[in-house]
Design a protein around this motif. Structure first.
Motif, PDB file in Angstrom:
ATOM      1  N   ILE A 327     -67.885  92.770  64.898  1.00 46.14           N
ATOM      2  CA  ILE A 327     -68.001  91.326  64.728  1.00 46.14           C
ATOM      3  C   ILE A 327     -69.448  90.940  65.023  1.00 46.14           C
ATOM      4  O   ILE A 327     -70.006  91.344  66.049  1.00 46.14           O
ATOM      5  CB  ILE A 327     -67.068  90.575  65.694  1.00 46.14           C
ATOM      6  CG1 ILE A 327     -65.605  90.967  65.460  1.00 46.14           C
ATOM      7  CG2 ILE A 327     -67.235  89.064  65.551  1.00 46.14           C
ATOM      8  CD1 ILE A 327     -64.675  90.495  66.568  1.00 46.14           C
ATOM      9  N   PHE A 328     -70.049  90.158  64.121  1.00 51.00           N
ATOM     10  CA  PHE A 328     -71.432  89.722  64.305  1.00 51.00           C
ATOM     11  C   PHE A 328     -71.480  88.203  64.428  1.00 51.00           C
ATOM     12  O   PHE A 328     -70.835  87.490  63.658  1.00 51.00           O
ATOM     13  CB  PHE A 328     -72.305  90.152  63.122  1.00 51.00           C
ATOM     14  CG  PHE A 328     -72.730  91.596  63.160  1.00 51.00           C
ATOM     15  CD1 PHE A 328     -74.029  91.944  63.493  1.00 51.00           C
ATOM     16  CD2 PHE A 328     -71.817  92.606  62.882  1.00 51.00           C
ATOM     17  CE1 PHE A 328     -74.417  93.276  63.533  1.00 51.00           C
ATOM     18  CE2 PHE A 328     -72.192  93.939  62.927  1.00 51.00           C
ATOM     19  CZ  PHE A 328     -73.497  94.277  63.248  1.00 51.00           C
ATOM     20  N   VAL A 329     -72.251  87.732  65.408  1.00 53.55           N
ATOM     21  CA  VAL A 329     -72.488  86.303  65.575  1.00 53.55           C
ATOM     22  C   VAL A 329     -73.993  86.061  65.484  1.00 53.55           C
ATOM     23  O   VAL A 329     -74.786  86.743  66.148  1.00 53.55           O
ATOM     24  CB  VAL A 329     -71.955  85.787  66.928  1.00 53.55           C
ATOM     25  CG1 VAL A 329     -72.325  84.309  67.120  1.00 53.55           C
ATOM     26  CG2 VAL A 329     -70.442  85.962  67.008  1.00 53.55           C
ATOM     27  N   TYR A 330     -74.376  85.089  64.651  1.00 51.24           N
ATOM     28  CA  TYR A 330     -75.775  84.680  64.499  1.00 51.24           C
ATOM     29  C   TYR A 330     -75.920  83.231  64.947  1.00 51.24           C
ATOM     30  O   TYR A 330     -75.011  82.409  64.754  1.00 51.24           O
ATOM     31  CB  TYR A 330     -76.229  84.770  63.038  1.00 51.24           C
ATOM     32  CG  TYR A 330     -76.220  86.161  62.440  1.00 51.24           C
ATOM     33  CD1 TYR A 330     -77.364  86.957  62.463  1.00 51.24           C
ATOM     34  CD2 TYR A 330     -75.076  86.668  61.823  1.00 51.24           C
ATOM     35  CE1 TYR A 330     -77.371  88.223  61.893  1.00 51.24           C
ATOM     36  CE2 TYR A 330     -75.073  87.936  61.248  1.00 51.24           C
ATOM     37  CZ  TYR A 330     -76.220  88.709  61.297  1.00 51.24           C
ATOM     38  OH  TYR A 330     -76.225  89.959  60.728  1.00 51.24           O
ATOM     39  N   TRP A 334     -82.147  81.918  64.274  1.00 52.17           N
ATOM     40  CA  TRP A 334     -82.783  83.229  64.272  1.00 52.17           C
ATOM     41  C   TRP A 334     -82.105  84.166  63.280  1.00 52.17           C
ATOM     42  O   TRP A 334     -80.887  84.124  63.094  1.00 52.17           O
ATOM     43  CB  TRP A 334     -82.735  83.835  65.676  1.00 52.17           C
ATOM     44  CG  TRP A 334     -83.396  82.967  66.694  1.00 52.17           C
ATOM     45  CD1 TRP A 334     -84.715  82.612  66.749  1.00 52.17           C
ATOM     46  CD2 TRP A 334     -82.766  82.312  67.803  1.00 52.17           C
ATOM     47  NE1 TRP A 334     -84.950  81.792  67.820  1.00 52.17           N
ATOM     48  CE2 TRP A 334     -83.776  81.592  68.490  1.00 52.17           C
ATOM     49  CE3 TRP A 334     -81.455  82.273  68.281  1.00 52.17           C
ATOM     50  CZ2 TRP A 334     -83.503  80.835  69.631  1.00 52.17           C
ATOM     51  CZ3 TRP A 334     -81.188  81.522  69.415  1.00 52.17           C
ATOM     52  CH2 TRP A 334     -82.205  80.817  70.073  1.00 52.17           C
ATOM     53  N   GLY A 335     -82.894  85.030  62.679  1.00 46.67           N
ATOM     54  CA  GLY A 335     -82.380  85.909  61.639  1.00 46.67           C
ATOM     55  C   GLY A 335     -81.655  87.136  62.147  1.00 46.67           C
ATOM     56  O   GLY A 335     -80.941  87.791  61.386  1.00 46.67           O
ATOM     57  N   ASN A 336     -81.805  87.465  63.434  1.00 44.50           N
ATOM     58  CA  ASN A 336     -81.110  88.609  64.015  1.00 44.50           C
ATOM     59  C   ASN A 336     -79.858  88.156  64.752  1.00 44.50           C
ATOM     60  O   ASN A 336     -79.803  87.021  65.260  1.00 44.50           O
ATOM     61  CB  ASN A 336     -82.031  89.357  64.991  1.00 44.50           C
ATOM     62  CG  ASN A 336     -83.193  90.022  64.285  1.00 44.50           C
ATOM     63  OD1 ASN A 336     -83.035  90.570  63.193  1.00 44.50           O
ATOM     64  ND2 ASN A 336     -84.374  89.958  64.888  1.00 44.50           N
ATOM     65  N   PRO A 337     -78.839  89.012  64.852  1.00 39.18           N
ATOM     66  CA  PRO A 337     -77.611  88.614  65.545  1.00 39.18           C
ATOM     67  C   PRO A 337     -77.848  88.378  67.031  1.00 39.18           C
ATOM     68  O   PRO A 337     -78.697  89.033  67.649  1.00 39.18           O
ATOM     69  CB  PRO A 337     -76.672  89.807  65.307  1.00 39.18           C
ATOM     70  CG  PRO A 337     -77.571  90.955  65.003  1.00 39.18           C
ATOM     71  CD  PRO A 337     -78.753  90.383  64.305  1.00 39.18           C
ATOM     72  N   ILE A 338     -77.103  87.434  67.596  1.00 40.25           N
ATOM     73  CA  ILE A 338     -77.206  87.168  69.035  1.00 40.25           C
ATOM     74  C   ILE A 338     -76.094  87.861  69.806  1.00 40.25           C
ATOM     75  O   ILE A 338     -76.165  87.969  71.032  1.00 40.25           O
ATOM     76  CB  ILE A 338     -77.177  85.654  69.334  1.00 40.25           C
ATOM     77  CG1 ILE A 338     -75.847  85.037  68.869  1.00 40.25           C
ATOM     78  CG2 ILE A 338     -78.364  84.952  68.688  1.00 40.25           C
ATOM     79  CD1 ILE A 338     -75.616  83.626  69.378  1.00 40.25           C
ATOM     80  N   TRP A 339     -75.058  88.333  69.100  1.00 42.83           N
ATOM     81  CA  TRP A 339     -73.937  88.993  69.786  1.00 42.83           C
ATOM     82  C   TRP A 339     -73.202  89.872  68.786  1.00 42.83           C
ATOM     83  O   TRP A 339     -72.952  89.461  67.658  1.00 42.83           O
ATOM     84  CB  TRP A 339     -72.980  87.944  70.354  1.00 42.83           C
ATOM     85  CG  TRP A 339     -71.900  88.468  71.245  1.00 42.83           C
ATOM     86  CD1 TRP A 339     -72.014  88.835  72.551  1.00 42.83           C
ATOM     87  CD2 TRP A 339     -70.524  88.673  70.896  1.00 42.83           C
ATOM     88  NE1 TRP A 339     -70.799  89.254  73.050  1.00 42.83           N
ATOM     89  CE2 TRP A 339     -69.863  89.162  72.058  1.00 42.83           C
ATOM     90  CE3 TRP A 339     -69.790  88.485  69.734  1.00 42.83           C
ATOM     91  CZ2 TRP A 339     -68.507  89.471  72.072  1.00 42.83           C
ATOM     92  CZ3 TRP A 339     -68.425  88.788  69.741  1.00 42.83           C
ATOM     93  CH2 TRP A 339     -67.811  89.274  70.908  1.00 42.83           C
TER      94      TRP A 339
END
Length: 388
Positions: A327-330, A334-339
């Protein structure tokens, strides 16, 4: 499960004119500029504490139960899921999703049979679900692999409406407008968006739109502007996003061209900002007024399958699944995932992936994200804003 296999080959765009070539060069330059901006922007930081709170699975079932769609109702009190098991499951958020009772390690483990309020069997595998506005969470629409759109009365638990306008070709997505009169729309592998009036028993067709007139490229997603503007967007396998004024659908009011492969989802973040996903492995955020690409998001793995896309508007967060079963959260800034969190709680399998995802649209300091997997498991992630 929903994926782009050899059965649905990606088609190259038709040959370009001089103006098309110039537009293509401008799109490429915007893409390169986005890459430069991503390199220059500040490092992504997570301002949230996320944790797994509930896992719902089938303890005894041996039947494939892959979840393809997860959808909260407008009141955020009910959750519907569907997939290849030919079942619509309805969960009460307060009883099974957000119940304060916890098991070992603060995580509850529930069985689908006990957790869901009830389920309904459907005649075909489901690709999409959408709650009908103005029905008091009583009516749920669905699109299926046989090309049929249906509506179900959840109180009586019976189908009450059926449309078959896509010639038996798979329906990829459905949606409803929120403003009166309510309009429904479905998109399909037949290369069209069909708009219809659900107030009529026959579902009178209001418009049949073929976004790419040169080739019947499958249309993968549809979403009406949820902020009341008369706008609907569709994402296509020709790599483009088309926006239409629902009052006049002869020509699109805009076309967004930046993805390198088919567009799988489009979601409105606010009245003039949309987020799109593609099997080119990235998300893109666009301004629909000046038609500029705002930001590109990279980190998840997505080159073949539908892995879901959802936006939490209050918190400015985006989420999607991934073909590496994470699971990816953005954060939209910002362009990179935060979690990032792995979906497997036991030994991972090469074929598993996160296949559906949905934010609960409530609150500002706390949030809830529900993800469904190709293994039939639902996971509930709860988040709380960090105190700095």
């Amino acid at each position: 499960m929903k994926n782009f296999s050899s059965q649905y080959p990606t088609q190259n765009p038709p040959s370009c004119s001089v103006s098309d070539t110039r537009q293509g060069e401008e799109n490429e330059e915007r893409s390169h500029q986005s890459l430069r901006d991503d390199d220059q922007e500040e490092e992504a930081r997570c301002e949230w504490d996320f944790s797994l709170s509930t896992v719902i699975s089938s303890f005894s079932s041996t039947v494939s139960d892959a979840i393809g769609v997860v959808e909260f109702d407008q009141s955020d009190t009910l959750l519907a899921t569907g997939g290849i098991a030919r079942k619509i499951r309805i969960y009460n958020v307060h009883n099974s999703i957000l119940s304060p009772e916890s098991g070992e390690g603060g995580v509850r483990f529930l069985d689908h049979a006990a957790a869901c309020e009830y389920y309904m069997c459907t005649p075909a595998k489901l690709s999409s679900l959408k709650w009908k506005p103005g029905s008091g969470s009583r009516v749920l629409g669905s699109g299926d692999y046989d090309g049929v759109v249906m509506e179900y009365d959840l109180e009586r638990r019976v189908p009450i409406f059926e449309r078959d306008e896509h010639g038996g070709r798979r329906v990829w997505g459905i949606d409803y407008s929120i403003s009166e009169p309510i309009i429904g729309a479905s998109v399909s592998d037949d290369g069209t968006m069909q708009m219809w009036d659900p107030r009529c028993d026959t579902g009178s067709c209001l418009a049949s739109v073929q976004p790419n007139r040169a080739a019947r490229n499958p249309v993968c997603s549809v979403e009406f502007n949820p902020f009341g503007e008369p706008l609907v967007t569709v994402g296509c396998t020709d790599r483009k996003i088309y926006g239409y004024d629902i009052r006049q659908t002869v020509d699109p009011v805009f076309v967004l061209d930046g993805h390198q492969k088919p567009v799988t989802y489009t979601r409105f973040l606010d009245s003039q900002t949309i987020v799109s996903s593609s099997i080119d492995g990235c998300l893109m955020m666009w301004n629909t007024k000046n038609l500029r690409l705002i930001r590109t998001y990279r980190g998840h793995v997505n080159y073949k399958r539908f892995v879901g896309l959802s936006v939490w508007r209050n918190g400015g967060l985006l989420s999607c699944g991934s073909e590496n079963n994470h699971i990816f959260v953005y954060d939209k800034r910002w362009g990179n995932p935060i979690w990032v969190r792995g979906f497997d709680l036991v030994a991972p399998t090469d074929r598993s992936f996160v296949s559906g995802i949905c934010w609960r649209q409530m609150g500002e300091e706390r949030c809830t994200l529900v993800a469904g997997g190709s293994n039939g498991v639902l996971q509930v992630i709860e988040g709380e804003r960090k105190a700095w």
